[in-house]
Enzyme design. Structure first.
Site, PDB file in Angstrom:
ATOM      1  N   TYR A 166      -3.750  -9.807   4.188  1.00  0.00           N
ATOM      2  CA  TYR A 166      -3.899  -8.351   4.279  1.00  0.00           C
ATOM      3  C   TYR A 166      -3.698  -7.933   5.739  1.00  0.00           C
ATOM      4  O   TYR A 166      -4.514  -8.262   6.594  1.00  0.00           O
ATOM      5  CB  TYR A 166      -5.283  -7.914   3.793  1.00  0.00           C
ATOM      6  CG  TYR A 166      -5.378  -7.894   2.290  1.00  0.00           C
ATOM      7  CD1 TYR A 166      -4.950  -6.783   1.561  1.00  0.00           C
ATOM      8  CD2 TYR A 166      -5.863  -8.998   1.596  1.00  0.00           C
ATOM      9  CE1 TYR A 166      -5.023  -6.764   0.172  1.00  0.00           C
ATOM     10  CE2 TYR A 166      -5.934  -8.990   0.205  1.00  0.00           C
ATOM     11  CZ  TYR A 166      -5.507  -7.873  -0.498  1.00  0.00           C
ATOM     12  OH  TYR A 166      -5.567  -7.859  -1.860  1.00  0.00           O
ATOM     13  N   LEU A 173       3.295   0.491   8.481  1.00  0.00           N
ATOM     14  CA  LEU A 173       3.464  -0.909   8.085  1.00  0.00           C
ATOM     15  C   LEU A 173       4.761  -1.032   7.296  1.00  0.00           C
ATOM     16  O   LEU A 173       4.999  -0.257   6.366  1.00  0.00           O
ATOM     17  CB  LEU A 173       2.284  -1.362   7.217  1.00  0.00           C
ATOM     18  CG  LEU A 173       2.345  -2.778   6.650  1.00  0.00           C
ATOM     19  CD1 LEU A 173       2.338  -3.812   7.766  1.00  0.00           C
ATOM     20  CD2 LEU A 173       1.172  -3.034   5.694  1.00  0.00           C
ATOM     21  N   ASP A 230       0.839  -1.199   0.000  1.00  0.00           N
ATOM     22  CA  ASP A 230       0.000   0.000   0.000  1.00  0.00           C
ATOM     23  C   ASP A 230       0.875   1.251   0.000  1.00  0.00           C
ATOM     24  O   ASP A 230       2.019   1.206   0.457  1.00  0.00           O
ATOM     25  CB  ASP A 230      -0.886   0.027   1.257  1.00  0.00           C
ATOM     26  CG  ASP A 230      -1.885  -1.109   1.289  1.00  0.00           C
ATOM     27  OD1 ASP A 230      -2.315  -1.546   0.210  1.00  0.00           O
ATOM     28  OD2 ASP A 230      -2.228  -1.570   2.404  1.00  0.00           O
ATOM     29  N   TYR A 270       6.178  -8.839   8.526  1.00  0.00           N
ATOM     30  CA  TYR A 270       5.848  -7.418   8.632  1.00  0.00           C
ATOM     31  C   TYR A 270       6.020  -6.915  10.061  1.00  0.00           C
ATOM     32  O   TYR A 270       5.866  -7.679  11.022  1.00  0.00           O
ATOM     33  CB  TYR A 270       4.386  -7.168   8.232  1.00  0.00           C
ATOM     34  CG  TYR A 270       4.051  -7.476   6.801  1.00  0.00           C
ATOM     35  CD1 TYR A 270       4.173  -6.511   5.802  1.00  0.00           C
ATOM     36  CD2 TYR A 270       3.578  -8.740   6.431  1.00  0.00           C
ATOM     37  CE1 TYR A 270       3.844  -6.797   4.478  1.00  0.00           C
ATOM     38  CE2 TYR A 270       3.253  -9.031   5.120  1.00  0.00           C
ATOM     39  CZ  TYR A 270       3.382  -8.056   4.143  1.00  0.00           C
ATOM     40  OH  TYR A 270       3.066  -8.344   2.840  1.00  0.00           O
TER      41      TYR A 270
END
Length: 312
Positions: A177, A198, A46, A74
């Site tokens: 996601y 993120l 994103d 992540y």
């Protein structure tokens, strides 16, 4: 700009994606800097997200999907007590609720979100419907029914939780996601949550120690006194080998004699302890990567996907 004709660039770059840009926008900038004919990225991030964005040039694109199947890692910081339209801080706040959960309730919620779970992708995602990404429909106020997808969360590590924010490390399967994971966590805690920052730390076994910043590439490009040949050498030296996306596969060497037949797409005898597996095939004398092959149970090496190295 001193380039004219686009180059046949072959290799792999681990880019450190900056915040505030789409993955495709970053790709196009890198493609221009390298003056490359062909390039693609693995695993959309994103605009809000940063971190590892693998970019494949030329022949490396043939093997990109093998890396896209790998696990992802992540680091995420989320704000508690607020649910937003996009599940991150780029959206508008839809609902505010008090934060009243206990440490035990947090632990149980994280446990419930570990393992095989169902996710409904956000409308603000790059999943395509009738050729257009969902976020384009979302911006027009159109809601599209999304299919539930099953993903695997290997591990969620709580780094810190204080007041109205929480920091987690997440090891997950492809297709996960993180924004949805955080929103689901917020609902389990009855307070809502959205992503603030993120960062993708890792894909498969690829280390973030080799990340290259876009700002570094742009700095090299903008040096007025840099000669074209020096500039091209500097940026090409940043590239990793074409076979990097499949670095986890076993490596074998074949002789020039067998290579001439193999390159024509024909099977060759190959004595090996490896059976029924894809392998990276290299020329024995000069360690040149030839492509992917498969060794069957009868010790036959079968061409699977070969490279056709091009000159600049």
């Amino acid at each position: 700009m001193f380039f004219h004709k686009k180059r046949n660039v072959n290799g792999f770059l681990l880019l450190d994606k900056p915040q505030g840009m789409s993955s495709n926008n970053v790709l196009q900038k890198v493609k221009v800097i390298f003056n490359a004919k062909k390039a693609g990225y693995i695993g959309t991030l994103d605009p809000l997200a940063t971190g590892m964005l693998p970019i494949c040039f030329g022949e490396a694109t043939k093997f990109s999907h093998y890396l896209s199947e790998s696990d992802k890692y992540y680091n995420v910081v989320a704000k508690l007590g607020e649910k937003t339209s996009t599940s991150d801080s780029d959206g508008v706040i839809l609902r505010k609720r008090p934060i009243i959960f206990t440490s035990l309730e947090l632990s149980l919620a994280l446990k419930e979100l570990t393992g095989l779970i169902n996710q409904t992708p956000s409308m603000y995602s790059a999943i395509k419907y009738k050729g257009l990404p969902l976020y384009k429909y979302a911006r027009k106020g159109i809601n599209i029914k999304r299919n539930i997808r099953r993903v695997f969360i290997y591990k969620i590590t709580l780094i810190e939780q204080k007041d109205n924010w929480i920091e987690l490390n997440v090891h997950c399967s492809k297709g996960t996601y993180i924004r949805t994971l955080i929103e689901d966590l917020g609902e389990k805690l009855f307070c809502g949550a959205h992503v603030i920052t993120l960062r993708r730390l890792k894909i498969g076994l690829l280390s973030c120690s080799k990340l290259v910043k876009l700002s570094f590439l742009e700095k090299l490009l903008n040096k007025k006194n840099t000669k074209q040949t020096n500039f091209l050498k500097k940026i090409d030296d940043l590239l990793m080998p074409v076979d990097t996306p499949i670095h986890f596969l076993p490596k074998i060497y074949i002789s020039i004699k067998k290579l001439s037949v193999f390159k024509l797409g024909q099977k060759v005898n190959f004595s090996s302890t490896i059976q029924n597996s894809l392998v990276r095939v290299f020329e024995k004398d000069n360690n040149t990567f030839i492509g992917l092959g498969k060794i069957n149970s009868e010790q036959i090496l079968i061409p699977y996907r070969l490279v056709s190295m091009l000159t600049n």
